[in-house]
Write a protein that holds these residues in place. Structure first.
Motif, short mmCIF file in Angstrom:
data_model
loop_
_atom_site.label_atom_id
_atom_site.label_comp_id
_atom_site.label_asym_id
_atom_site.label_seq_id
_atom_site.Cartn_x
_atom_site.Cartn_y
_atom_site.Cartn_z
N ALA A 415 -13.62 10.27 1.67
CA ALA A 415 -15.56 9.50 2.28
C ALA A 415 -14.88 9.01 3.42
O ALA A 415 -16.47 8.78 3.98
N HIS A 416 -14.33 8.52 3.51
CA HIS A 416 -14.08 7.03 4.91
C HIS A 416 -13.37 7.66 6.23
O HIS A 416 -13.15 6.45 6.27
N GLY A 417 -12.98 9.21 6.02
CA GLY A 417 -12.47 9.15 6.99
C GLY A 417 -11.17 8.84 6.99
O GLY A 417 -10.28 9.31 7.60
N GLY A 418 -10.37 8.58 5.93
CA GLY A 418 -9.03 8.73 5.58
C GLY A 418 -7.90 9.59 4.57
O GLY A 418 -8.06 10.46 4.27
N TRP A 419 -7.33 8.82 4.51
CA TRP A 419 -6.35 10.18 2.91
C TRP A 419 -4.82 9.15 2.19
O TRP A 419 -5.33 7.33 2.06
N ILE A 420 -5.05 9.52 1.44
CA ILE A 420 -4.26 8.78 0.37
C ILE A 420 -3.24 9.01 -0.06
O ILE A 420 -2.87 10.78 -0.53
N ARG A 421 -1.93 8.51 -0.35
CA ARG A 421 -0.42 9.52 -0.78
C ARG A 421 0.60 8.61 -1.76
O ARG A 421 -0.34 7.02 -1.14
N ALA A 422 0.98 8.94 -2.72
CA ALA A 422 1.85 8.21 -2.93
C ALA A 422 3.49 8.78 -3.17
O ALA A 422 3.57 9.83 -2.71
N GLU A 423 4.00 7.89 -3.09
CA GLU A 423 5.58 8.33 -3.32
C GLU A 423 6.70 7.16 -3.86
O GLU A 423 5.93 5.52 -4.27
N ASN A 424 7.65 7.23 -4.52
CA ASN A 424 8.60 6.09 -4.87
C ASN A 424 9.18 5.53 -4.01
O ASN A 424 9.52 5.51 -3.33
N ARG A 425 9.09 4.09 -4.83
CA ARG A 425 10.08 3.86 -4.17
C ARG A 425 11.42 3.48 -4.69
O ARG A 425 11.85 3.79 -5.52
N ALA A 426 12.27 3.14 -3.75
CA ALA A 426 13.01 2.34 -3.25
C ALA A 426 13.86 1.42 -4.93
O ALA A 426 12.98 0.96 -4.76
N GLY A 427 15.09 2.13 -4.97
CA GLY A 427 14.72 0.73 -6.69
C GLY A 427 14.05 1.02 -7.91
O GLY A 427 13.78 -0.19 -8.83
N GLY A 428 12.94 2.22 -8.23
CA GLY A 428 12.48 2.73 -9.14
C GLY A 428 10.57 1.93 -8.83
O GLY A 428 10.82 0.24 -8.27
N GLY A 429 9.61 2.61 -9.73
CA GLY A 429 8.42 2.03 -8.85
C GLY A 429 7.65 3.04 -8.38
O GLY A 429 8.21 4.00 -8.10
N LEU A 430 6.34 3.15 -8.10
CA LEU A 430 5.52 3.91 -7.26
C LEU A 430 4.33 2.82 -6.12
O LEU A 430 4.01 2.03 -6.46
N ALA A 431 4.63 3.26 -4.87
CA ALA A 431 3.76 3.08 -4.10
C ALA A 431 2.09 3.86 -3.41
O ALA A 431 2.65 4.68 -3.15
N VAL A 432 1.02 3.77 -3.94
CA VAL A 432 0.80 3.82 -3.57
C VAL A 432 -0.36 3.49 -1.90
O VAL A 432 -1.18 2.48 -2.42
N THR A 433 -0.42 4.65 -0.77
CA THR A 433 -1.18 3.63 0.18
C THR A 433 -2.02 4.17 0.35
O THR A 433 -3.10 5.89 0.16
#
Length: 440
Positions: A415-433
Motif C-alpha cells: 500500500a506504500h508502494g514498496g515490497w517485502i522479501r524474506a531470505e535465509n542468512r548466511a550462518g543461520g537465521g532469517l532476514a526480512v527486508t
C-alpha cells in the motif's frame, strides 16, 4: 476529432507521413538551390594547355622542371594511343612526351571507352581522366616539364552533398520523432501510474480516460472492473461485519453463563472465549484490508524503528539495533508502526531475538529485521506471506498466531508502494527486508 484521441494506428501513420514529407521537401529544396556537383576530372586539352605554360603559373595544375623524365608511380599505366594523342596536341614527337595515369575501372555514363585502351572514358572524342595523372614534355634545353595532378580528395563533392542531405533530413525529422515518441509514451505512462495507484490503494481515483482510442477503451474497462471490485469489497466487509456482530452475542452469553461454573471449568472456557474474540477481530481486520493506510505524512522510519526497538527491550524482548541510517518515507505512521511491530514480534516469537537495520539508498529506504533462528526452507519463503500460513507446524496458539502478521506487513508495504522479501542468512537465521520509496 483531436489528433491525440485518434487510434495509435492513425497517429503513427500521420506522423510517419509528415516526417517523410518533410525529409523529401528538404531534399527537393537542396536539389533546386544547390548547384550540381561537378565531378573532379581533367581533359586531354587541359593537360596539353597546362604543359605549354611556364612552370609555376597560377593554376590548379602545377608544372615543375626535372632533368630526367618521370617514371610511372604505383598503380599507373601508360597507353601509346593516348600518349600519341597528347603528343599531337603538343606538336611534339611521341618520344618527347610521357603520360601515365591510373586506369578508370568503372563505366561512367555518358562516357565511352577510348578505342584500343579500355582504361579512359571518352566523350565527344575527348579523353577524361578521373584519377591521378603524371604528364611530361621535353623542353628545348633538354630538360623535362613535369605535370602531376593532385590526388583525389577522400570525400568528394557529391559525397559532401549527400552528407548534407542526410544531416538536414535527419534534423528535420527530429521534431517529428520527438512528437511521435511523446504522444505515444506520455498517455501510456500516465495510464501505468494510475493502474499502479489502483493496485496499492483501492480508494484511488479512477484512471483518466484520455490519450489514443485504445488507451481510452482500456481505461474505461479498468475503471469498470475497479468499480465492481469496490462493490464486492464493500459487500464482503458488510457481510463480515454482520458475522462479527452475530458472533459477539453468543460469545457474550457463553461468558455470562460460565460465570456460575466451577473455577476448574470457568478458567479454560473463558480463555477459549478470549482466544475466539481475538481470532475473529484479527480475521475481520485482515479481510477488510484494515492496514491503516490513511492520510500520508513524512515519517522518520529510523526514529520509528528505534522507538519500537526500545519499547520491545523495555518489556524484556531481546531486540537490538544494528545499522540505522536516517530515512524518511511518505506514509501512514500507524500502519508503518504496525508493520515494524509485526516483523519484530515474528522474529522474537520464532527465533527468540530480533536485529533491526535501516539503510537509505538514493530514493529507497530499506528496513531489515533479522534473527538467528532455524530459518525456513527456500521453497517455503514466499508462502510465509500468505494469509493463515505459519511455518510453525504445531498450529498451537501458545507457539504462534493465526499466520496473519506477515500478510498484514506485506499489505502495508504494498500500500506504500514498496515490497517485502524474506531470505535465509548466511550462518543461520532469517532476514526480512522491506523496501519503501523514500520521501523526496
Amino acid at each position: 476529432m483531436r489528433f491525440r484521441s485518434l487510434p495509435l494506428f492513425w497517429q503513427t501513420l500521420i506522423l510517419l507521413l509528415g516526417g517523410l514529407v518533410m525529409a523529401q521537401l528538404v531534399s527537393v529544396l537542396l536539389i533546386i538551390y544547390l548547384p550540381a556537383p561537378r565531378p573532379d576530372f581533367y581533359t586531354m586539352t587541359e593537360i596539353a594547355e597546362r604543359l605549354a605554360l611556364e612552370p609555376g603559373s597560377d593554376t590548379k595544375l602545377i608544372v615543375r622542371r626535372a632533368d630526367a623524365p618521370p617514371l610511372a608511380e604505383d598503380g599507373m599505366i601508360s597507353d601509346p594511343h593516348i600518349t600519341r594523342r597528347l603528343a599531337n596536341q603538343l606538336e611534339q614527337p611521341i618520344d618527347d612526351v610521357r603520360l601515365y595515369f591510373q586506369a578508370d575501372q568503372s563505366e561512367v555514363f555518358p562516357f565511352t571507352r577510348q578505342p584500343g585502351s579500355g582504361a579512359v572514358p571518352v566523350r565527344h572524342g575527348q579523353p577524361y581522366f578521373f584519377n591521378t595523372i603524371v604528364a611530361a614534355e621535353r623542353d628545348a634545353a633538354g630538360g623535362w616539364r613535369v605535370l602531376r595532378t593532385p590526388p583525389p580528395p577522400h570525400i568528394s563533392a557529391w559525397q559532401k552533398r549527400n552528407a548534407i542531405w542526410f544531416g538536414l533530413s535527419a534534423f528535420a525529422m527530429l521534431p517529428f520523432a520527438w512528437v511521435f515518441a511523446r504522444r505515444l509514451t506520455r498517455p501510456i505512462r500516465r495510464f501505468a501510474d494510475a493502474v499502479e495507484r489502483l493496485d496499492h490503494d483501492r480508494d484511488a481515483p479512477p484512471v483518466a480516460v484520455e490519450g489514443p482510442r485504445e488507451l481510452q477503451v482500456a481505461a474505461q474497462a479498468l475503471n469498470a472492473m475497479h468499480g465492481r471490485l469496490r462493490v464486492n469489497l464493500r459487500e464482503r466487509a458488510a457481510m463480515i461485519g454482520a458475522i462479527a456482530h452475530d458472533l459477539r452475542t453468543p460469545l457474550a452469553r457463553i461468558a455470562f453463563r460460565i460465570e456460575a461454573s466451577p473455577e476448574k471449568i470457568r478458567g479454560p472456557v473463558q480463555a477459549d472465549i478470549e482466544q475466539m474474540r481475538e481470532m475473529v477481530a484479527a480475521t475481520i481486520g485482515f479481510l477488510r484490508g484494515d492496514t491503516g493506510t490513511g492520510e500520508r505524512h513524512p515519517v522518520d522510519l529510523s526514529a520509528l524503528a528505534r522507538r519500537l526497538a526500545g519499547q520491545a527491550s523495555d518489556t524484556g524482548s531481546p531486540v537490538s539495533v544494528m545499522e540505522i541510517e536516517r530515512a524518511v518515507v511518505n506514509g501512514d505512521r500507524s500502519a508503518l508502526e504496525r508493520l515494524i511491530q509485526n516483523l519484530i514480534d515474528n522474529a522474537v516469537k520464532y527465533a527468540g531475538a530480533a536485529e533491526l537495520s535501516i539503510r537509505h539508498d538514493i530514493d529507497r529506504a530499506r528496513l531489515i529485521v533479522a534473527d538467528r533462528g532455524p530459518g525456513i526452507p527456500e521453497n517455503e519463503l514466499d508462502r510465509m506471506f500468505e494469509p493463515f500460513e505459519r511455518h510453525e507446524p504445531s498450529r498451537s496458539r501458545s507457539t504462534g498466531g493465526l499466520g496473519l502478521g506477515l500478510s498484514i506487513a506485506r499489505s502495508i508495504a504494498q500500500a506504500h508502494g514498496g515490497w517485502i522479501r524474506a531470505e535465509n542468512r548466511a550462518g543461520g537465521g532469517l532476514a526480512v527486508t522491506v523496501d519503501l520509496p523514500a520521501a523526496a
